[in-house]
Design an enzyme around this catalytic site. Structure first.
Site, PDB file in Angstrom:
ATOM      1  CB  CYS A   2      -0.944   0.077   1.195  1.00 61.67           C
ATOM      2  SG  CYS A   2      -2.041  -1.313   1.356  1.00 61.67           S
ATOM      3  NE  ARG A  27       4.604   1.618  -0.214  1.00 61.57           N
ATOM      4  CZ  ARG A  27       5.629   1.252   0.546  1.00 61.57           C
ATOM      5  NH1 ARG A  27       6.855   1.373   0.099  1.00 61.57           N
ATOM      6  NH2 ARG A  27       5.447   0.767   1.743  1.00 61.57           N
ATOM      7  CD1 TRP A  73      -0.561  -6.423  -3.257  1.00 60.60           C
ATOM      8  CD2 TRP A  73      -0.716  -7.062  -1.120  1.00 60.60           C
ATOM      9  NE1 TRP A  73      -0.292  -7.782  -3.182  1.00 60.60           N
ATOM     10  CE2 TRP A  73      -0.382  -8.192  -1.886  1.00 60.60           C
ATOM     11  CE3 TRP A  73      -0.867  -7.222   0.266  1.00 60.60           C
ATOM     12  CZ2 TRP A  73      -0.195  -9.456  -1.334  1.00 60.60           C
ATOM     13  CZ3 TRP A  73      -0.679  -8.480   0.808  1.00 60.60           C
ATOM     14  CH2 TRP A  73      -0.352  -9.583   0.005  1.00 60.60           C
ATOM     15  CG  ASN A  99       1.513   0.674   4.169  1.00 58.81           C
ATOM     16  OD1 ASN A  99       1.258  -0.519   4.013  1.00 58.81           O
ATOM     17  ND2 ASN A  99       2.730   1.170   4.064  1.00 58.81           N
ATOM     18  N   GLY A 100      -0.517  -1.133   6.360  1.00 60.05           N
ATOM     19  CA  GLY A 100      -0.063  -2.017   7.443  1.00 60.05           C
ATOM     20  C   GLY A 100      -1.189  -2.934   7.871  1.00 60.05           C
ATOM     21  CD  GLU A 477      15.812 -14.298  -8.966  1.00 59.62           C
ATOM     22  OE1 GLU A 477      15.279 -14.786  -7.952  1.00 59.62           O
ATOM     23  OE2 GLU A 477      15.489 -13.190  -9.425  1.00 59.62           O
ATOM     24  CE  LYS A 481      12.492 -12.048 -10.893  1.00 63.85           C
ATOM     25  NZ  LYS A 481      13.209 -11.778  -9.713  1.00 63.85           N
ATOM     26  CD  GLU A 484       8.691 -12.058  -9.638  1.00 63.86           C
ATOM     27  OE1 GLU A 484       8.108 -11.482  -8.712  1.00 63.86           O
ATOM     28  OE2 GLU A 484       9.933 -12.090  -9.731  1.00 63.86           O
ATOM     29  CG  HIS A 500      16.048 -38.658  -6.415  1.00 65.86           C
ATOM     30  ND1 HIS A 500      16.408 -39.948  -6.144  1.00 65.86           N
ATOM     31  CD2 HIS A 500      17.191 -38.009  -6.729  1.00 65.86           C
ATOM     32  CE1 HIS A 500      17.720 -40.089  -6.277  1.00 65.86           C
ATOM     33  NE2 HIS A 500      18.220 -38.918  -6.636  1.00 65.86           N
ATOM     34  CE  LYS A 595      11.011  -3.647  -6.535  1.00 70.61           C
ATOM     35  NZ  LYS A 595      11.580  -4.785  -7.272  1.00 70.61           N
TER      36      LYS A 595
HETATM   37  C1  F6R Z   1      10.758 -11.188  -6.799  1.00 72.40           C
HETATM   38  C2  F6R Z   1      10.887 -10.222  -5.718  1.00 72.40           C
HETATM   39  C3  F6R Z   1      10.571 -10.677  -4.351  1.00 72.40           C
HETATM   40  C4  F6R Z   1      11.449  -9.957  -3.325  1.00 72.40           C
HETATM   41  C5  F6R Z   1      10.995 -10.306  -1.897  1.00 72.40           C
HETATM   42  C6  F6R Z   1      11.890  -9.659  -0.863  1.00 72.40           C
HETATM   43  O1  F6R Z   1      11.123 -10.630  -8.027  1.00 72.40           O
HETATM   44  O2  F6R Z   1      11.189  -9.086  -5.933  1.00 72.40           O
HETATM   45  O3  F6R Z   1      10.696 -12.061  -4.222  1.00 72.40           O
HETATM   46  O4  F6R Z   1      12.780 -10.326  -3.522  1.00 72.40           O
HETATM   47  O5  F6R Z   1       9.679  -9.885  -1.714  1.00 72.40           O
HETATM   48  O6  F6R Z   1      11.892  -8.287  -1.003  1.00 72.40           O
HETATM   49  P1  F6R Z   1      13.067  -7.413  -0.417  1.00 72.40           P
HETATM   50  O7  F6R Z   1      14.306  -7.761  -1.176  1.00 72.40           O
HETATM   51  O8  F6R Z   1      12.638  -6.003  -0.642  1.00 72.40           O
HETATM   52  O9  F6R Z   1      13.209  -7.773   1.033  1.00 72.40           O
END
Ligand code: F6R
Length: 600
Positions: A2, A27, A73, A99-100, A477, A481, A484, A500, A595
Site C-alpha cells: 500500500c 506498492r 494491496w 498502510n499495514g 531465481e 522470475k 511471477e 527422484h 514490490k
Molecule cells: C521477486 C521479488 C521478491 C522480493 C521479496 C523480498 O522478483 O522481488 O521475491 O525479492 O519480496 O523483497 P526485499 O528484497 O525487498 O526484502
C-alpha cells in the site's frame, strides 16, 4: 505494501495526489482512492483497479489545497470500492488512509465499537471509527488522535484529515514507512520519497510511535504523550530520471539494462584509492568476530543469499546458513556462540525479515543489512548497513537489485578474507569489471533471448530450470522470475534431484532449461538434460565458453567461476520478460503482487 500520499499547501491537490499515487503503484495496485477537502466539504473518490481508473473518476472541477490518497494491496477484505481507502468515520468527519496491519483489530472492535456499524471488511475502518469514539470523549482532535494511535497494535502508517479543519493532516507510523516532505508554504506526506520528488527533495523521518501534525507552514512531531520532538531534515538523493521509464516499454527491461552500470557503481563505491576493496572497519570487525553467519531474506533476495553463502564460505572460510525470513521464527536453528545476522533486502522494509531482526536484537545479536534503501527500517534497526547502489527498482520483479546483492556479497566475502590475512588468486574488482562488460554484451542480444522465449514458452503451461552447484541457485531465481510475471508454473531444480520424483511431470514438449557454467558438474548436468530429453522434454542449455558443446542454445562469455550467477541470470531475466510480454501479461505489475512486502 500500500502506498500513501498527502498534500497540504497552496496549490490544487488532485494532480499532486494522483501523480504521487502513480509513483507508489509498485506498492500495491488493486484499488485506490483520494480524499480532498475545501469550503464545500470533503470529496471522496475511489476505484477498484489501477490509478488510471481512479483518475477517470476524479471530478476535475473540485479544487482543494489539502488531501490524502492511497493505493492498496488487499490484506483484509477483497479489492473493491468499499474496501478501498480512504475510509471514513460514521459521521463523515474523519477520513483516513492506512498502510499495514492492525493486529488487535478484533479487540478494538469488541472493546470500543460495539455500537458502530462497520461498512468495510478492512482493519483500517476500525482506526477511523475508534478516532471518532475517542474524539467524542476528549473533544480535542490531536488528543483523540494520540489516544487512538496509542491503542493500535501492529504495523501502520496513517494519515488522517478532519472535515472541520483545512489546516492539518494528522500522521503516525509504526513499522510501516512514512516520510514528511518539506516545502515553502506546503508540506507533503509519502510512503516513499519517490512519490513526491517533483514537490521537494527535503524530507523528515518519522520514528515509530510518533505522531505528526502537518500544517502548510510547519510540521510538529510529537511523542504519544504530546511532547514535541525536534529533528533535522535530510536531502533525498534520488535522481528524478531514475524513476521514469524513458524510452523503455517497461521498467523491468530498463532495470535489466541498467545492471552493467550498477556493477560499475558498486566497484567505485567499494574501492579505495589504491584500487583495493574498501569495507567499513566496523563491518570487517563484525565479520571477523562471527563464528557463523545467518543470512535471512525472502524471495529473490533469499536466492542471492544462497549465492552469498558460497562466496563467504569459499572465500572467507566462515560457515553460513541461509534462512527464509518467514520461516525463521518457527524453524529457528540452534545458534552458534557468536552469530552475525545478515539481512538481504532490496526494499529494506520486508516485514518477514524485520520480524526476525526484532527477535534477534532481543536476543542481543548483531545484524548487518544489505539493502538498496539505506534509510529503510531494516537498515536503521541493524547495527551495520551495506548499500547496493542499484538506484530505485520499480518493476515488481527484482532484477538489478539481485545482481547488486550478489556483487556486494562478493565484496563482503573478499573484504573479510583480506581482513583475515588470506590471499586470493584473483582480483575481485577486476573480475567484476569483466562481469559488467559481459552483462552489457548479453543485454545487447535481446533478439536472441526473445526468440528462445517465444520457442519455449508461447504454448506451455509449465517449465523447469535445472542446474547443479551455484547454477541450481540461479535456476531457482530463473523460475521465480518466469512464474511471477508470465504466470507459467515453473520450478528451479537441482539437476540430480529430478529423477527422484519430479521427472514424472516431464511430457512431450515440456521446456527444461539447463544452466551449465561450472566445470565440476558440466558432464553430470548434461546427463540430466539427456534424461529429460529422452522423455520428450524440449531442452535448452545455457553454457559457458570453454565448457560448451555443439547445439547448446546459448554460450555465455567466460567470467570468473565464482561470478557466473551474475551473468547467467541475465538471459533468464530476459526469457521471463519476453515470455510475459508475448503472453500479454502486465510485466511491471504482475497480478496479486506488490514490490515492498510490509505484511507478515
Ligand atoms: C521477486 C521479488 C521478491 C522480493 C521479496 C523480498 O522478483 O522481488 O521475491 O525479492 O519480496 O523483497 P526485499 O528484497 O525487498 O526484502
Amino acid at each position: 505494501m500500500c502506498g500513501i500520499v498527502g498534500y497540504i499547501g497552496q496549490n490544487d491537490t488532485k494532480e499532486i495526489l494522483l501523480n504521487g499515487l502513480e509513483k507508489l503503484e509498485y506498492r500495491g495496485y488493486d484499488s485506490a482512492g483520494i480524499a480532498t477537502l475545501n469550503n464545500y466539504g470533503l470529496h471522496l473518490f475511489k476505484a477498484k483497479g489501477r490509478i488510471a481508473t481512479l483518475r477517470e473518476k476524479v471530478d476535475t472541477t473540485v479544487a482543494s489545497s489539502i488531501g490524502i490518497g492511497h493505493t492498496r494491496w488487499a490484506t483484509h477484505g477483497e479489492p473493491s470500492e468499499e474496501n478501498a481507502h480512504p475510509h471514513q468515520s460514521s459521521s463523515g468527519r474523519f477520513t483516513l488512509v492506512h498502510n499495514g496491519v492492525i493486529e488487535n483489530y478484533y479487540e478494538l472492535r469488541d472493546d470500543y465499537l460495539s455500537d458502530v456499524n462497520l461498512i468495510s471488511e478492512t482493519d483500517t475502518e476500525v482506526i477511523i471509527q475508534l478516532m471518532e469514539v475517542l474524539y467524542n470523549q476528549y473533544q480535542d482532535v490531536a488528543e483523540a488522535f494520540r489516544q487512538t494511535v496509542a491503542l493500535l497494535k501492529g504495523s501502520y502508517a496513517i494519515a488522517l484529515i478532519d472535515a472541520e479543519d483545512q489546516d492539518t493532516i494528522y500522521v503516525a507510523k509504526n513499522k510501516s514507512p512514512l516520510l514528511i516532505g518539506l516545502g515553502e508554504g506546503f508540506n507533503v506526506i509519502a510512503s516513499d520519497a519517490m512519490a513526491t520528488l517533483k514537490e521537494t527533495n527535503r524530507y523528515l523521518e518519522i520514528h515509530d510511535k510518533e505522531v505528526v501534525l502537518v500544517n502548510r507552514n510547519y510540521v510538529e512531531i510529537q511523542k504519544l504523550d504530546g511532547i514535541a520532538v525536534e529533528r533535522e531534515p535530510y536531502i533525498a538523493e534520488i535522481d528524478a530520471a531514475d524513476i521514469e521509464k524513458g524510452t523503455y516499454a517497461h521498467f523491468m527491461l530498463k532495470e535489466i539494462d541498467e545492471q552493467p552500470f550498477v556493477m560499475r557503481k558498486i566497484i567505485k563505491a567499494y574501492q579505495n584509492q589504491q584500487g583495493n576493496i574498501k569495507l567499513d572497519a566496523s563491518v570487517e570487525k563484525a565479520m571477523l568476530e562471527a563464528d557463523r553467519i545467518y543470512i535471512v531474506a525472502a524471495g529473490t533476495s533469499y536466492h542471492a543469499g544462497l549465492i552469498g553463502k558460497q562466496m563467504i564460505e569459499r572465500l572467507a572460510n566462515i560457515p553460513v546458513e541461509v534462512h527464509i525470513a518467514s520461516e525463521f521464527s518457527y524453524n529457528m536453528p540452534l545458534l552458534s556462540a557468536k552469530p552475525l545476522f545478515i539481512f538481504i533486502s532490496q526494499s529494506g522494509e520486508t516485514a518477514d525479515s524485520r520480524a526476525v531482526l526484532v527477535r534477534i536484537k532481543e536476543l542481543g545479536h548483531s545484524a548487518l543489512t544489505i539493502t538498496n534503501v539505506p534509510g529503510s527500517t531494516l537498515s536503521r534497526e541493524a547495527d551495520y548497513t551495506l548499500h547496493l547502489y542499484a538506484g530505485p527498482e520499480i518493476a515488481v520483479a527484482s532484477t538489478k537489485a539481485y545482481t547488486a546483492q550478489i556483487a556486494v556479497l562478493t565484496i563482503l566475502a573478499v573484504g573479510t578474507a583480506k581482513a583475515k590475512g588470506m590471499t586470493l588468486d584473483f582480483d575481485p574488482l577486476q573480475e567484476l569489471a569483466i562481469v559488467s562488460s559481459v552483462m552489457e554484451s548479453l543485454t545487447d542480444q535481446k533478439d536472441t533471448f526473445q526468440q528462445i522465449a517465444i520457442d519455449l514458452f508461447t504454448e506451455t503451461r509449465n517449465a523447469f530450470f535445472i542446474g547443479r552447484g551455484v547454477d541450481y541457485f540461479v535456476a531457482q531465481e530463473a523460475s521465480l522470475k518466469l512464474k511471477e510475471i508470465s504466470y507459467i508454473q515453473a520450478e528451479g531444480f537441482a539437476g540430480g534431484e529430478l529423477k527422484h520424483g519430479t521427472i514424472a511431470l516431464i511430457e512431450e514438449g515440456t521446456p527444461v532449461i539447463a544452466i551449465a557454467t561450472q566445470e565440476n558438474v558440466n558432464y553430470s548436468i548434461r546427463g540430466n538434460v539427456q534424461e529429460v530429453a529422452a522423455r520428450g522434454a524440449k531442452t535448452c542449455i545455457f553454457s559457458m565458453e570453454g565448457l560448451h558443446q555443439d547445439n547448446d542454445a546459448f554460450v555465455l562469455p567466460q567470467v570468473h567461476e565464482l561470478l557466473t550467477p551474475l551473468v547467467s541470470v541475465i538471459p533468464m531475466q530476459l526469457l521471463a520478460y519476453y515470455a510475459a510480454l508475448h503472453r500479454d501479461c502486465d510485466v511491471d505489475k504482475p497480478r496479486n503482487l506488490a514490490k515492498s512486502v510490509t505484511v507478515e
